[in-house]
Design a protein around this motif. Structure first.
Motif, PDB file in Angstrom:
ATOM      1  N   LEU A  71      17.751 -12.383  -7.967  1.00 50.37           N
ATOM      2  CA  LEU A  71      18.643 -13.273  -7.229  1.00 50.37           C
ATOM      3  C   LEU A  71      19.273 -14.313  -8.142  1.00 50.37           C
ATOM      4  N   ALA A  72      18.505 -14.864  -9.063  1.00 49.57           N
ATOM      5  CA  ALA A  72      19.051 -15.859  -9.995  1.00 49.57           C
ATOM      6  C   ALA A  72      20.161 -15.250 -10.845  1.00 49.57           C
ATOM      7  N   LEU A  73      19.940 -14.017 -11.334  1.00 52.00           N
ATOM      8  CA  LEU A  73      20.974 -13.340 -12.121  1.00 52.00           C
ATOM      9  C   LEU A  73      22.239 -13.134 -11.307  1.00 52.00           C
ATOM     10  N   GLN A  74      22.098 -12.747 -10.043  1.00 59.91           N
ATOM     11  CA  GLN A  74      23.264 -12.493  -9.213  1.00 59.91           C
ATOM     12  C   GLN A  74      24.026 -13.773  -8.890  1.00 59.91           C
ATOM     13  N   ILE A  75      23.309 -14.866  -8.694  1.00 59.91           N
ATOM     14  CA  ILE A  75      23.983 -16.137  -8.394  1.00 59.91           C
ATOM     15  C   ILE A  75      24.790 -16.611  -9.610  1.00 59.91           C
ATOM     16  N   VAL A  76      24.186 -16.530 -10.788  1.00 57.82           N
ATOM     17  CA  VAL A  76      24.930 -16.876 -12.005  1.00 57.82           C
ATOM     18  C   VAL A  76      26.128 -15.950 -12.182  1.00 57.82           C
ATOM     19  N   SER A  77      25.908 -14.664 -11.919  1.00 57.00           N
ATOM     20  CA  SER A  77      26.983 -13.696 -12.052  1.00 57.00           C
ATOM     21  C   SER A  77      28.131 -13.993 -11.086  1.00 57.00           C
ATOM     22  N   PHE A  80      30.426 -16.926 -12.428  1.00 59.24           N
ATOM     23  CA  PHE A  80      31.343 -16.573 -13.502  1.00 59.24           C
ATOM     24  C   PHE A  80      32.326 -15.483 -13.086  1.00 59.24           C
ATOM     25  N   GLN A  81      31.951 -14.665 -12.119  1.00 58.01           N
ATOM     26  CA  GLN A  81      32.913 -13.714 -11.580  1.00 58.01           C
ATOM     27  C   GLN A  81      34.007 -14.433 -10.808  1.00 58.01           C
ATOM     28  N   PHE A  82      33.641 -15.527 -10.146  1.00 58.69           N
ATOM     29  CA  PHE A  82      34.663 -16.347  -9.487  1.00 58.69           C
ATOM     30  C   PHE A  82      35.620 -16.944 -10.514  1.00 58.69           C
ATOM     31  N   CYS A  83      35.087 -17.389 -11.643  1.00 56.58           N
ATOM     32  CA  CYS A  83      35.951 -17.907 -12.717  1.00 56.58           C
ATOM     33  C   CYS A  83      36.885 -16.815 -13.234  1.00 56.58           C
ATOM     34  N   LEU A  84      36.366 -15.595 -13.373  1.00 55.04           N
ATOM     35  CA  LEU A  84      37.207 -14.485 -13.826  1.00 55.04           C
ATOM     36  C   LEU A  84      38.285 -14.164 -12.807  1.00 55.04           C
ATOM     37  N   TRP A  85      37.923 -14.146 -11.536  1.00 56.25           N
ATOM     38  CA  TRP A  85      38.914 -13.888 -10.493  1.00 56.25           C
ATOM     39  C   TRP A  85      39.992 -14.973 -10.471  1.00 56.25           C
ATOM     40  N   SER A  86      39.602 -16.219 -10.668  1.00 57.02           N
ATOM     41  CA  SER A  86      40.580 -17.312 -10.716  1.00 57.02           C
ATOM     42  C   SER A  86      41.526 -17.145 -11.892  1.00 57.02           C
ATOM     43  N   GLU A  87      40.992 -16.728 -13.038  1.00 56.89           N
ATOM     44  CA  GLU A  87      41.836 -16.521 -14.214  1.00 56.89           C
ATOM     45  C   GLU A  87      42.838 -15.401 -13.978  1.00 56.89           C
ATOM     46  N   GLY A 301      29.168  -9.113  -3.435  1.00 55.61           N
ATOM     47  CA  GLY A 301      28.044  -9.717  -4.138  1.00 55.61           C
ATOM     48  C   GLY A 301      27.356 -10.783  -3.311  1.00 55.61           C
ATOM     49  N   GLY A 302      28.141 -11.595  -2.601  1.00 58.70           N
ATOM     50  CA  GLY A 302      27.543 -12.614  -1.745  1.00 58.70           C
ATOM     51  C   GLY A 302      26.731 -12.001  -0.623  1.00 58.70           C
ATOM     52  N   ILE A 303      27.229 -10.908  -0.028  1.00 62.45           N
ATOM     53  CA  ILE A 303      26.478 -10.238   1.034  1.00 62.45           C
ATOM     54  C   ILE A 303      25.171  -9.672   0.489  1.00 62.45           C
ATOM     55  N   ALA A 304      25.220  -9.081  -0.720  1.00 56.25           N
ATOM     56  CA  ALA A 304      23.993  -8.527  -1.313  1.00 56.25           C
ATOM     57  C   ALA A 304      22.952  -9.619  -1.557  1.00 56.25           C
ATOM     58  N   VAL A 305      23.387 -10.770  -2.076  1.00 53.26           N
ATOM     59  CA  VAL A 305      22.459 -11.878  -2.306  1.00 53.26           C
ATOM     60  C   VAL A 305      21.858 -12.359  -0.997  1.00 53.26           C
ATOM     61  N   CYS A 382      26.982 -10.482 -17.450  1.00 52.87           N
ATOM     62  CA  CYS A 382      26.273 -10.422 -16.161  1.00 52.87           C
ATOM     63  C   CYS A 382      26.610  -9.140 -15.406  1.00 52.87           C
ATOM     64  N   THR A 383      27.850  -8.704 -15.489  1.00 51.88           N
ATOM     65  CA  THR A 383      28.234  -7.458 -14.831  1.00 51.88           C
ATOM     66  C   THR A 383      27.484  -6.275 -15.418  1.00 51.88           C
ATOM     67  N   LEU A 384      27.370  -6.226 -16.749  1.00 45.65           N
ATOM     68  CA  LEU A 384      26.655  -5.125 -17.391  1.00 45.65           C
ATOM     69  C   LEU A 384      25.165  -5.183 -17.088  1.00 45.65           C
ATOM     70  N   LEU A 385      24.578  -6.390 -17.104  1.00 44.43           N
ATOM     71  CA  LEU A 385      23.150  -6.509 -16.786  1.00 44.43           C
ATOM     72  C   LEU A 385      22.865  -6.097 -15.342  1.00 44.43           C
ATOM     73  N   SER A 386      23.739  -6.494 -14.428  1.00 46.75           N
ATOM     74  CA  SER A 386      23.566  -6.105 -13.039  1.00 46.75           C
ATOM     75  C   SER A 386      23.700  -4.598 -12.872  1.00 46.75           C
ATOM     76  N   SER A 387      24.590  -3.982 -13.657  1.00 49.43           N
ATOM     77  CA  SER A 387      24.754  -2.530 -13.584  1.00 49.43           C
ATOM     78  C   SER A 387      23.511  -1.818 -14.091  1.00 49.43           C
TER      79      SER A 387
END
Length: 475
Positions: A71-77, A80-87, A301-305, A382-387
């Motif tokens: 869960l901690a890994l997914q929350i951090v992920s 930063f995924q939100f930051c990527l989406w914003s970019e 991702g939010g639903i999974a968490v 984080c995406t690769l670790l989650s995969s």
């Protein structure tokens, strides 16, 4: 975190326990003591387990501490995924703003953008018939850009049979489906200074925008003396039907042309052509899809968490629901998100990507820029670790003894599973050029092995149904 890691080690302890060659003799006392050390205190001999689909693996049980680590890994992920989406969204908005400003209806001709930094130096509306060079009308023009850089657009707009004349070009012209198969050849020659070397020839079909750059010494000398270079273009149709063509030339008049052409990461000719295609460019579609899907992946991702946290707070929940959530997230988010990351990196940072297209108007986008800055690097990691986390869902089955072949097969399946999990990312790395990777040869060498193993694993998975069918037929 230390306690969670210790718990995962204890649960995975038997993964190392049975990996003993079958020829080695072990007394019951030693087996009992080893099993006791690994947490199996109920029996002196480990009973053999049944595996899943004859793979030699079975599902692993997880405790609360290990699930909290996930869960901690997914929350951090997610952050930063939100930051990527914003970019991605900001870059897409910037590009759309440039489209709106530079490619308004009054600045577009025959589906090609005529921006404020380009000047139309030639325009011809001709009717051609028959595949021979005698039925051509030369188009003469002069360019003043340095180095000489121009865009030549060929657009077949109408055709007619027999003695009828093709209809006039509509305003504004729109590409018609039946004219997409009209094929033609184009020959471009420099007349002043005289052309040296082979003539520039291009072939195409339908409407196309072709870019030309002249970096020769003769062109540089002509620009220094007279400030212009003269050209002549000839169009040869392939079909015998009368076809009306609109041919026009745009000369690059941007004040920072030298800065654009000297950019180490951008290909000016391809960027100019890609931008002139507006929304039909592959790079624009890639970035648009990436921004759209990355937003949905945040929701998934939010639903999974939420589901995992809810299961963690429910003492009577099923022990394998966590496995189902992780597997569903891997298929619905982790793998597609790797594809979106690759599409974004290629669509924005490639030599003809959207960043280089914006360089045509704003020199701020012409400098070196890396997709691997701190925030993106964490999001990619984080995406690769989650995969790869799906590999923790299974463990080898317990057996009294293992052969070396069993050990080798399990390790091979582990490695193959990891390579398949990150295959979209490694495939993108193998296709990336110097515009995306700082040292492409090094990264291609490093990622070649997981890339190859991953695709071999995919081929093996596709062959499994065929092998099963063959076994049933033989039986």
């Amino acid at each position: 975190m230390k306690g969670a890691w210790k718990e995962m080690q204890q649960q995975a302890g038997a993964e190392g326990l049975p990996l003993v060659p079958g020829s080695r003799k072990t007394s019951g006392t030693n087996s009992s003591s080893r099993a006791t050390d690994k947490g199996f205190q109920n029996s002196s001999v480990i009973d053999e387990e049944s595996d899943v689909w004859d793979t030699g693996f079975t599902l692993r049980e997880f405790g609360p501490k290990a699930i909290r680590v996930w869960l901690a890994l997914q929350i951090v992920s997610l952050f930063f995924q939100f930051c990527l989406w914003s970019e991605v969204s900001d870059h897409l908005a910037t590009y759309e703003g440039a489209i709106a400003a530079e490619c308004s209806p009054e600045r577009s001709r025959h589906g090609v953008c005529s921006g404020s930094t380009w000047s139309v130096v030639a325009w011809e509306d001709v009717v051609l018939q028959g595949p021979n060079w005698s039925n051509t009308q030369p188009v003469s023009f002069a360019t003043t850009s340095s180095p000489p850089t121009f865009l030549l657009v060929v657009d077949p707009v109408s055709k007619a049979k027999g003695d009828l004349e093709p209809a006039a070009a509509p305003l504004p012209a729109e590409q018609v489906d039946e004219l997409l198969d009209v094929r033609w050849n184009l020959e471009v020659t420099r007349t002043n200074p005289p052309h040296v070397g082979p003539t520039l020839k291009r072939s195409g079909s339908g409407q196309q925008a072709l870019t030309f750059e002249d970096l020769s010494v003769e062109a540089q000398q002509a620009m220094a003396t007279s400030g212009r270079v003269e050209w002549r273009a000839k169009l040869q149709p392939h079909r015998s039907l009368k076809t009306r063509y609109v041919i026009y030339v745009e000369d690059a008049s941007t004040p920072h042309l030298a800065q654009i052409t000297s950019s180490p990461q951008c290909a000016f000719g391809r960027s100019w052509k890609a931008f002139n295609q507006q929304h039909q460019g592959h790079n624009h579609r890639a970035l648009a899809w990436s921004g759209f899907l990355l937003g949905w992946f945040l929701v998934i991702g939010g639903i999974a968490v939420f589901l995992v946290y809810r299961e963690l707070a429910t003492p009577t929940s099923s022990q394998y629901r966590f496995h189902l959530v992780v597997l569903a997230k891997f298929l619905l988010q982790d793998v597609p998100q790797q594809i979106c990351i690759v599409l974004y990196v290629f669509g924005w940072y490639e030599a003809s990507g959207l960043r280089c297209q914006l360089c045509l108007f704003n020199p701020e986008h012409c400098g070196a820029e890396s997709p691997y800055h701190a925030a993106n690097a964490v999001a990619f990691t984080c995406t690769l670790l989650s995969s790869m986390a799906n590999q923790l869902l299974v463990r080898p089955v317990y057996k009294r003894s293992y052969t070396e072949d069993d050990y080798c097969m399990q390790e091979s399946m582990r490695i193959c599973g990891l390579c398949v999990s990150v295959l979209p990312f490694t495939t993108g790395i193998m296709w990336a050029s110097r515009s995306v990777l700082p040292v492409p040869m090094f990264f291609h060498f490093v990622f070649a092995v997981p890339f190859f193993i991953g695709w071999v694993g995919i081929a093996g998975l596709l062959c499994v149904p065929v092998m099963v069918c063959c076994d049933e037929v033989c039986d």
